[in-house]
Design a protein around this motif. Structure first.
Motif, PDB file in Angstrom:
ATOM      1  N   GLU B 124      -3.349  -0.027  13.398  1.00 24.95           N
ATOM      2  CA  GLU B 124      -4.464   0.001  12.454  1.00 24.95           C
ATOM      3  C   GLU B 124      -4.615  -1.346  11.745  1.00 24.95           C
ATOM      4  O   GLU B 124      -3.690  -2.152  11.721  1.00 24.95           O
ATOM      5  N   ASN B 125      -5.797  -1.552  11.131  1.00 27.34           N
ATOM      6  CA  ASN B 125      -6.036  -2.741  10.314  1.00 27.34           C
ATOM      7  C   ASN B 125      -5.761  -2.473   8.845  1.00 27.34           C
ATOM      8  O   ASN B 125      -5.412  -3.385   8.099  1.00 27.34           O
ATOM      9  N   VAL B 126      -5.968  -1.239   8.429  1.00 28.17           N
ATOM     10  CA  VAL B 126      -5.804  -0.880   7.017  1.00 28.17           C
ATOM     11  C   VAL B 126      -4.994   0.411   6.900  1.00 28.17           C
ATOM     12  O   VAL B 126      -5.242   1.365   7.636  1.00 28.17           O
ATOM     13  N   ARG B 127      -4.043   0.424   5.989  1.00 30.20           N
ATOM     14  CA  ARG B 127      -3.270   1.630   5.698  1.00 30.20           C
ATOM     15  C   ARG B 127      -3.695   2.181   4.355  1.00 30.20           C
ATOM     16  O   ARG B 127      -3.467   1.549   3.326  1.00 30.20           O
ATOM     17  N   LEU B 128      -4.331   3.339   4.385  1.00 30.83           N
ATOM     18  CA  LEU B 128      -4.884   3.935   3.179  1.00 30.83           C
ATOM     19  C   LEU B 128      -4.076   5.191   2.864  1.00 30.83           C
ATOM     20  O   LEU B 128      -3.810   5.997   3.749  1.00 30.83           O
ATOM     21  N   LEU B 129      -3.697   5.336   1.601  1.00 33.56           N
ATOM     22  CA  LEU B 129      -2.921   6.512   1.199  1.00 33.56           C
ATOM     23  C   LEU B 129      -3.738   7.363   0.241  1.00 33.56           C
ATOM     24  O   LEU B 129      -4.201   6.862  -0.785  1.00 33.56           O
ATOM     25  N   ALA B 130      -3.947   8.638   0.586  1.00 28.70           N
ATOM     26  CA  ALA B 130      -4.576   9.575  -0.346  1.00 28.70           C
ATOM     27  C   ALA B 130      -3.462  10.299  -1.090  1.00 28.70           C
ATOM     28  O   ALA B 130      -2.676  11.028  -0.490  1.00 28.70           O
ATOM     29  N   ALA B 131      -3.377  10.059  -2.402  1.00 28.72           N
ATOM     30  CA  ALA B 131      -2.391  10.752  -3.239  1.00 28.72           C
ATOM     31  C   ALA B 131      -3.183  11.596  -4.218  1.00 28.72           C
ATOM     32  O   ALA B 131      -4.069  11.078  -4.901  1.00 28.72           O
ATOM     33  N   SER B 132      -2.910  12.887  -4.297  1.00 25.97           N
ATOM     34  CA  SER B 132      -3.722  13.742  -5.161  1.00 25.97           C
ATOM     35  C   SER B 132      -3.033  13.983  -6.503  1.00 25.97           C
ATOM     36  O   SER B 132      -1.808  14.083  -6.588  1.00 25.97           O
ATOM     37  N   ASP B 137       2.561  12.847 -11.141  1.00 20.84           N
ATOM     38  CA  ASP B 137       2.617  11.419 -11.430  1.00 20.84           C
ATOM     39  C   ASP B 137       3.945  10.789 -11.038  1.00 20.84           C
ATOM     40  O   ASP B 137       4.142   9.586 -11.148  1.00 20.84           O
ATOM     41  N   ASP B 138       4.890  11.617 -10.553  1.00 27.36           N
ATOM     42  CA  ASP B 138       6.223  11.088 -10.203  1.00 27.36           C
ATOM     43  C   ASP B 138       6.347  10.712  -8.728  1.00 27.36           C
ATOM     44  O   ASP B 138       7.406  10.249  -8.294  1.00 27.36           O
ATOM     45  N   LYS B 139       5.303  10.894  -7.957  1.00 29.02           N
ATOM     46  CA  LYS B 139       5.426  10.715  -6.514  1.00 29.02           C
ATOM     47  C   LYS B 139       5.783   9.284  -6.067  1.00 29.02           C
ATOM     48  O   LYS B 139       6.590   9.125  -5.152  1.00 29.02           O
ATOM     49  N   PRO B 140       5.242   8.224  -6.703  1.00 30.26           N
ATOM     50  CA  PRO B 140       5.647   6.874  -6.268  1.00 30.26           C
ATOM     51  C   PRO B 140       7.141   6.614  -6.438  1.00 30.26           C
ATOM     52  O   PRO B 140       7.715   5.798  -5.718  1.00 30.26           O
ATOM     53  N   TYR B 141       7.787   7.306  -7.364  1.00 26.78           N
ATOM     54  CA  TYR B 141       9.221   7.125  -7.587  1.00 26.78           C
ATOM     55  C   TYR B 141      10.028   7.793  -6.469  1.00 26.78           C
ATOM     56  O   TYR B 141      11.139   7.380  -6.165  1.00 26.78           O
ATOM     57  N   LYS B 142       9.476   8.884  -5.933  1.00 26.52           N
ATOM     58  CA  LYS B 142      10.221   9.704  -4.972  1.00 26.52           C
ATOM     59  C   LYS B 142       9.921   9.356  -3.521  1.00 26.52           C
ATOM     60  O   LYS B 142      10.772   9.525  -2.660  1.00 26.52           O
ATOM     61  N   TYR B 143       8.684   8.945  -3.242  1.00 26.23           N
ATOM     62  CA  TYR B 143       8.274   8.688  -1.853  1.00 26.23           C
ATOM     63  C   TYR B 143       8.003   7.192  -1.678  1.00 26.23           C
ATOM     64  O   TYR B 143       6.910   6.773  -1.316  1.00 26.23           O
ATOM     65  N   VAL B 144       9.050   6.437  -1.945  1.00 29.44           N
ATOM     66  CA  VAL B 144       8.955   4.973  -1.972  1.00 29.44           C
ATOM     67  C   VAL B 144       8.476   4.374  -0.649  1.00 29.44           C
ATOM     68  O   VAL B 144       7.587   3.511  -0.655  1.00 29.44           O
ATOM     69  N   PRO B 145       9.019   4.800   0.518  1.00 32.99           N
ATOM     70  CA  PRO B 145       8.560   4.160   1.760  1.00 32.99           C
ATOM     71  C   PRO B 145       7.050   4.259   1.951  1.00 32.99           C
ATOM     72  O   PRO B 145       6.397   3.261   2.284  1.00 32.99           O
ATOM     73  N   MET B 146       6.473   5.424   1.696  1.00 31.89           N
ATOM     74  CA  MET B 146       5.033   5.589   1.888  1.00 31.89           C
ATOM     75  C   MET B 146       4.233   4.770   0.881  1.00 31.89           C
ATOM     76  O   MET B 146       3.274   4.089   1.244  1.00 31.89           O
ATOM     77  N   PHE B 147       4.615   4.820  -0.400  1.00 33.94           N
ATOM     78  CA  PHE B 147       3.843   4.094  -1.406  1.00 33.94           C
ATOM     79  C   PHE B 147       3.951   2.583  -1.224  1.00 33.94           C
ATOM     80  O   PHE B 147       3.045   1.849  -1.578  1.00 33.94           O
ATOM     81  N   PHE B 171       2.359   7.129 -13.371  1.00 37.90           N
ATOM     82  CA  PHE B 171       2.040   6.928 -11.956  1.00 37.90           C
ATOM     83  C   PHE B 171       1.948   5.436 -11.656  1.00 37.90           C
ATOM     84  O   PHE B 171       2.565   4.926 -10.718  1.00 37.90           O
ATOM     85  N   GLU B 172       1.178   4.738 -12.469  1.00 36.01           N
ATOM     86  CA  GLU B 172       0.955   3.292 -12.301  1.00 36.01           C
ATOM     87  C   GLU B 172       2.275   2.524 -12.343  1.00 36.01           C
ATOM     88  O   GLU B 172       2.530   1.649 -11.514  1.00 36.01           O
TER      89      GLU B 172
END
Lengths: 214, 214
Positions: B124-132, B137-147, B171-172
């Protein structure tokens, strides 16, 4: 992959014997990221009146969940899978040893993932699936292996049904095509349907009592 | 596993050349189950005014999403991964051939999974992540590889922030610890923050224009 699964199944048998020797009911709690697994565990623990509870927390990174549970006085160990997308039988034994529970219910909170954990028997007695309303009513149609793997489904965040347009009939129809598992509805943020948690706790207490008698 | 990833990376290179030869911008859209990926694609497609859009839909079972997109006039192909938890480069080429897009933007909707897809380059040219928002708000701390893998993050279901007690600052902070990716906020059910979709579309249009000029 086949060898890996076979090795896992052998160790799952060992775990099962280990849990039985300690009169521990092991509950493998699975669900998507953010489906409310940790919140559900602490709510159920409060309803289990007297039965000792322990938690093995699985995450690919961080120890946020185990720390939160410990603050509430729930004995927990944190397993970081270092990027692995599921828990396997080998790591469970380490986590269970740390918690060192006897005569009680041990929750194993799996990594947030609606796919891979359904391939790995951990030696648990009960497979519980937390499916949240905002994930949508179409999930049983799409994630068939997980929905057919679970012994019981807890539908979480039910207070959001209206806001997200969740069609309960559609969810039920999809689930019934692949499973006869009971569904418990809970909505913990708003305090609506807190009785759902009591029903889950009753379901687990019955399983625990049966195990003690066996 | 290492061999599997190396084979995937070689095919990813082939896919990249294939997309370039057709002037196609390929967007790998990842996210948890029910994070709103399909809804997002149809909303973005409407804002891309004139740029042809195609979709390769990945799911472990069912063709619900591709059928919905086709109804809206968006050319789609459905790939069922038969239980596999991610898309890989090999299946992408088959799906892309079916859609047969030239001079346009091809969305590759990955399997709903916040872990495994971050290991598989699809060319792909762009990797887009849909986070709902309801995921927490804790997901970036837990799913580090994806974020840390994503080029841009779309925060979906922002109209539910208040109902679920989502802390944007938390979250930020978690995201910024692992990534400099821009964040676009959208809330499609309520019609609040529809301008967010326009911003995502503008972001992709710029990438597409740059590719055409290259």
């Amino acid at each position: 992959m086949k060898e890996l699964l076979e090795a896992n199944d052998r160790l799952a048998g060992d775990n099962r014997a280990y849990f039985a020797s300690r009169h521990v009911l092991a509950v493998n709690l699975m669900g998507s990221p953010g489906s409310g697994k940790t919140t559900l565990i602490s709510a159920i623990a409060k309803e289990l009146g007297g039965i000792p509870v322990g938690v093995v927390e699985g995450d690919i990174a961080s120890s946020i969940d185990a720390e939160n549970l410990e603050k509430q006085g729930i004995r927990s160990s944190q397993i970081n899978t270092c990027g692995e997308c599921h828990l396997d039988s080998r790591v469970i034994r380490d986590g269970a040893d740390q918690v060192d529970l006897k005569n009680g219910i041990l929750f194993i909170e799996n990594v947030g993932n609606l796919i891979c954990p359904a391939e790995f028997d951990l030696g648990e007695n009960v497979r519980l699936l937390a499916a949240s309303v905002p994930e949508g009513d179409d999930k049983p149609y799409k994630y068939v292996p997980m929905f057919s793997y679970a012994d019981a489904v807890v539908l979480t965040k039910c207070d959001l049904k209206e806001a997200v347009g969740f069609d309960s009939g559609r969810f039920e129809k999809g689930l019934r095509a692949v499973s006869q598992a009971p569904v418990f509805e809970v909505g913990l943020k708003s305090g609506r349907q807190p009785q759902g948690v009591k029903t889950v706790a009753d379901y687990l207490r019955k399983k625990y009592d049966a195990l003690k008698k066996a």
